[in-house]
Design an enzyme around this catalytic site. Structure first.
Site, PDB file in Angstrom:
ATOM      1  N   GLU A  98      13.160   0.429  -1.792  1.00 36.77           N
ATOM      2  CA  GLU A  98      13.282   1.505  -0.817  1.00 36.77           C
ATOM      3  C   GLU A  98      12.874   2.855  -1.405  1.00 36.77           C
ATOM      4  OE1 GLU A  98      17.239   1.188   0.772  1.00 36.77           O
ATOM      5  OE2 GLU A  98      16.839  -0.759   1.691  1.00 36.77           O
ATOM      6  N   GLU A 118      15.327  -8.038   1.097  1.00 38.31           N
ATOM      7  CA  GLU A 118      16.725  -7.679   1.354  1.00 38.31           C
ATOM      8  C   GLU A 118      16.994  -7.846   2.835  1.00 38.31           C
ATOM      9  OE1 GLU A 118      18.080  -4.184  -0.741  1.00 38.31           O
ATOM     10  OE2 GLU A 118      19.367  -3.598   0.931  1.00 38.31           O
TER      11      GLU A 118
END
Length: 826
Positions: free
Chosen positions: A427, A519
């Protein structure tokens, strides 16, 4: 440095007792050149969490063994600079020192200190000489101490400064200190270098496998050397093949050797059958062994296919993985091999076959265990690049250290057969900018220079932002949202963080790039707590950037699979998509275990996560059995919730099951209906009024009973039951027994709402090193001798001493009948 010289003089004046090095016999994996250097360290934590960079004559030290995490020993603090995201535990500035002797016969050898990880900003001195600094707390490093050592009867002193005072520097609980193993390595001046082998298997068939071994040989002699280098491959104790090579290596130079071998009829490594080989590299000078270096490896081949997903040894395998942070619950971040092994055993029992090391290089012990137990690992390097996520995080060290840190990670880990992907980031804010592809290509280049056998990915949130209508599926072109990293070509495999609604469209958006869900999910549960209505899905919080004002007054979350973070999904929602399409290689769920810190959706007083399929103590939540019913061949019939409610209260009863056509539910012997899963259902449900007694489920296939499961209404708490995961452990000062404490009624039924405080006492050569209930709101110390149970359960962790014998643990809780269990240390 003035303070350091002054400190050493002070030690001399005070006549501090100098301890000899204690070698406890532990080996560093396969490399017998190293001995454990963990015992009898002295430790001091500055009184203030503000950086007070001094050691005074009055400094008080305590003796301990490493690995050690000083933060877990502290009190939970609402005002901690780490915040509730960091577990509300303080960092600070710590000092470690150790005195030891080095034998005179080692004077002509190379003696190094090896750290597997120190969090963070470590600096090291030996006998007053500065060896270096390493800011990154998650990567291993070593220093050559030879030029500064005293030999024979003279003493040596090593000092380690650890500065974790600047907070916050992590989005989760990091721990503080020398929290991974330390080793003392002694080698001949001619030896295999640090992480000095690289083993690949470029061609594998059922009949034979080619094995290429690159070996970095280091000559630290002042003259050139002639030597013989032999590498033999072993399967357990049986020699399979070997190759020998004569070399001449110039003084003070390194040389890389390439050796090629064939293994006939290879036994392949897989997640289901993780077979390992050992390569033993021996350097001989004048018929004397100068060095021996052992490397564990596996023989396997794999492919991420555009249509079939992940293929391992030619067979399609769905990656059913979980993300894991590095803390070990009540043990904090201090590495313990048995504690990691227990976590992996619990996950294997659920059917997990993959681990993502979020979001940093893992402890070597984790990778060793993944090799031995069969996990498909995504080895991740960074949580941020140049743009930070917290005030004092790794972004401050990026420019100076990221190349070295990534190189060292790849060199350290690249022989592990369990690793199939490298992740260069999670991220990352730069993914939305032009800078993202530039950095990504640099990082991928570093990886590919050192390892060409695996794919490179990154966890991107989300992988794409798309608008979908009945006709087309296309990217949004708004630069604010468009993921430039995903479309840059820098990645071998596209990593999706969440965005499960877009999974089915991957082939349209990335027709030439394979898929992995790096994820997923982010569902939330408190073990053993249930809201009244189960079939309403809740987003807590409503949006990631909005303060959460709803929820339950006691900061609980329903353990029905019905609560999700706004960026994620329920467990069932993502798995339904994942199992449907072959081209989806697999996923890594957020998370396998709860972890300290990041208590989404709540803030203080919550201090640990709700994301785990297993709670902080290692007790499975109910959804564990949904996965077990889907991911294993074990016959499953799991009934929830508990059966202690108010008279007449309407209760939703769920059953997870497999290997059956239907489930019939009985309340006190009377049927309340038969349910079967329809379509893509993953559970069945009954909504019935509560009556005390017995709830019984019976699963059937073709009319025949497959399995039965019962839940009974519990009376008042009456007694304690102690159950050890292992009743016999090693008397090595490290091994652990995890003991579950169940609060039962007089008839032996678990009391599902019992929250009694339990006191523990221990006799024998061992100690209590952790207590925990899995309660995210508990502020009780994990290092105490008492703890409050959560919904009828508590955990106590006992560590062996170094003397064989019986360890006797007693648990008592007020008027409840106490219990004692015996653990044998051998």
């Amino acid at each position: 440095m003035k303070y350091l010289s002054s400190f050493i003089q002070t030690l001399a004046l005070l006549g501090i007792i100098i301890l000899a090095v204690s070698c406890n016999g532990n080996e560093a994996g396969f490399n017998s050149r190293k001995i454990a250097f963990n015992s009898d360290w002295s430790f001091h934590l500055n009184d203030s969490i503000i950086d007070n960079d001094t050691i005074a004559a009055s400094t008080k030290w305590r003796t301990l063994n490493v690995p050690h995490d000083w933060s877990i020993e502290g009190k939970f603090d609402e005002k901690s600079p780490a915040g509730y995201g960091g577990g509300a535990l303080n960092g600070g500035l710590g000092w470690y020192k150790k005195t030891f002797k080095v034998a005179l016969e080692n004077k002509e050898k190379i003696t190094s200190i090896v750290f597997d990880g120190v969090y963070k900003n470590s600096e090291v001195w030996i006998n007053g000489h500065y060896l270096g600094k390493r800011p990154n707390g998650y990567i291993g490093f070593q220093y050559d101490m030879s030029p500064y050592l005293n030999y024979g009867d003279k003493n040596n002193e090593i000092i380690v400064k650890v500065d974790n005072s600047k907070q916050p520097n992590s989005r989760w609980y990091s721990g503080s200190g020398i929290f991974r193993n330390v080793w003392l390595e002694t080698t001949d001046k001619l030896h295999v270098g640090q992480w000095g082998t690289y083993i690949t298997t470029p061609k594998v068939t059922a009949d034979k496998a080619s094995v290429n071994i690159e070996t970095a040989v280091k000559n630290q002699n002042s003259v050139s050397k002639n030597a013989i280098v032999t590498t033999a491959i072993f399967k357990e104790d049986t020699k399979v093949t070997s190759v020998t090579q004569n070399i001449t290596i110039a003084a003070n130079t390194d040389q890389v050797l390439n050796q090629y071998l064939i293994v006939n009829n290879p036994i392949l490594w897989s997640d289901a059958k993780p077979e390992l080989y050992t390569a033993v590299t021996t350097i001989t000078i004048d018929n004397k062994i100068a060095d021996e270096y052992k490397t564990s490896f596996g023989i396997r081949y794999f492919k991420f296919d555009l249509n079939k997903g992940f293929l391992l040894n030619g067979k399609q395998v769905k990656i059913k993985g979980v993300c894991m942070h590095h803390d070990l619950g009540p043990l904090g971040s201090a590495v313990n091999t048995r504690a990691i092994e227990r976590q992996l055993e619990i996950l294997k029992g659920m059917g997990v076959n993959g681990i993502r090391t979020s979001h940093n290089p893992p402890a070597p012990e984790l990778l060793d265990l993944c090799d031995k137990m069969g996990f498909i690992v995504m080895d991740e390097a960074f949580d941020m690049w140049k743009k930070g996520k917290t005030k004092y995080d790794y972004s401050l060290d990026w420019d100076k250290w990221h190349v070295r840190d990534l190189q060292d990670q790849i060199l350290r880990d690249r022989n592990h057969p369990s690793i199939f992907m490298w992740s260069i980031g999670n991220e990352i804010p730069e993914q939305w900018s032009d800078e993202g592809p530039i950095i990504a290509k640099e990082l991928t280049g570093i990886v590919k220079k050192l390892d060409t056998t695996r794919l490179v990915t990154a966890g991107m949130n989300p992988a794409v932002n798309m608008k979908i209508d009945e006709v087309t599926l296309q990217f949004e072109k708004n630069d604010t949202y468009f993921n430039k990293l995903a479309t840059s070509g820098a990645l071998d495999i596209i990593g999706y963080n969440y965005a499960h609604q877009t999974f089915e469209h991957h082939q349209k958006n990335f027709p030439n790039t394979p898929f992995i869900a790096t994820e997923t999910t982010s569902a939330l549960e408190t073990r053993g707590y249930y809201d009244a209505v189960s079939d309403v899905v809740k987003k807590w919080p409503v949006r990631w950037d909005l303060k959460f004002t709803d929820g339950n007054p006691d900061n609980t979350v329903s353990a029905y699979d019905q609560v999700q973070a706004p960026w994620g999904s329920t467990h069932e929602a993502t798995w339904k998509v994942m199992k449907k399409y072959d081209f989806l290689a697999g996923m890594y769920i957020w998370t396998g275990f709860d972890y300290i810190g990041e208590p989404t959706p709540y803030e203080w007083p919550s201090i640990s996560s709700y994301f785990g399929i297993v709670d902080l103590a290692g007790f499975p939540k109910d959804v564990y059995y949904m996965y077990q019913s889907e991911w294993t061949n074990k016959t499953v019939l799991h009934l929830l919730p508990h059966w202690n409610w108010k008279a007449g209260q309407t209760v939703d009863v769920w059953a997870y099951y497999n290997n059956a056509d239907e489930v019939e539910l009985f309340l006190n012997g009377k049927s309340v209906g038969i349910r079967s899963k329809k379509g893509d259902d993953l559970h069945v449900m009954w909504r019935i009024p509560f009556q005390p007694g017995t709830l019984k489920a019976v699963s059937r296939k073709n009319g025949k009973t497959v399995l039965e499961s019962e839940i009974k209404t519990a009376g008042n708490p009456s007694q304690l039951k102690l159950t050890a995961d292992r009743s016999t452990i090693k008397a090595d000062g490290n091994d652990l027994s995890f003991i579950t404490v169940d609060i039962l009624d007089a008839k032996g039924v678990l009391s599902p709402k019992a929250n009694n405080e339990i006191q523990f006492s221990l006799k024998g050569n061992g100690k209590i090193v952790g207590v925990c209930s899995g309660d995210p709101v508990s502020h009780e110390s994990y290092k105490g001798l008492k703890h409050t149970a959560l919904n009828g359960k508590c955990l106590v962790v006992v560590q062996s001493g170094t003397t064989k014998g019986k360890i006797e643990l007693t648990a008592q809780a007020g008027r409840l009948k106490q219990n004692t269990i015996i653990i044998t240390a051998e």
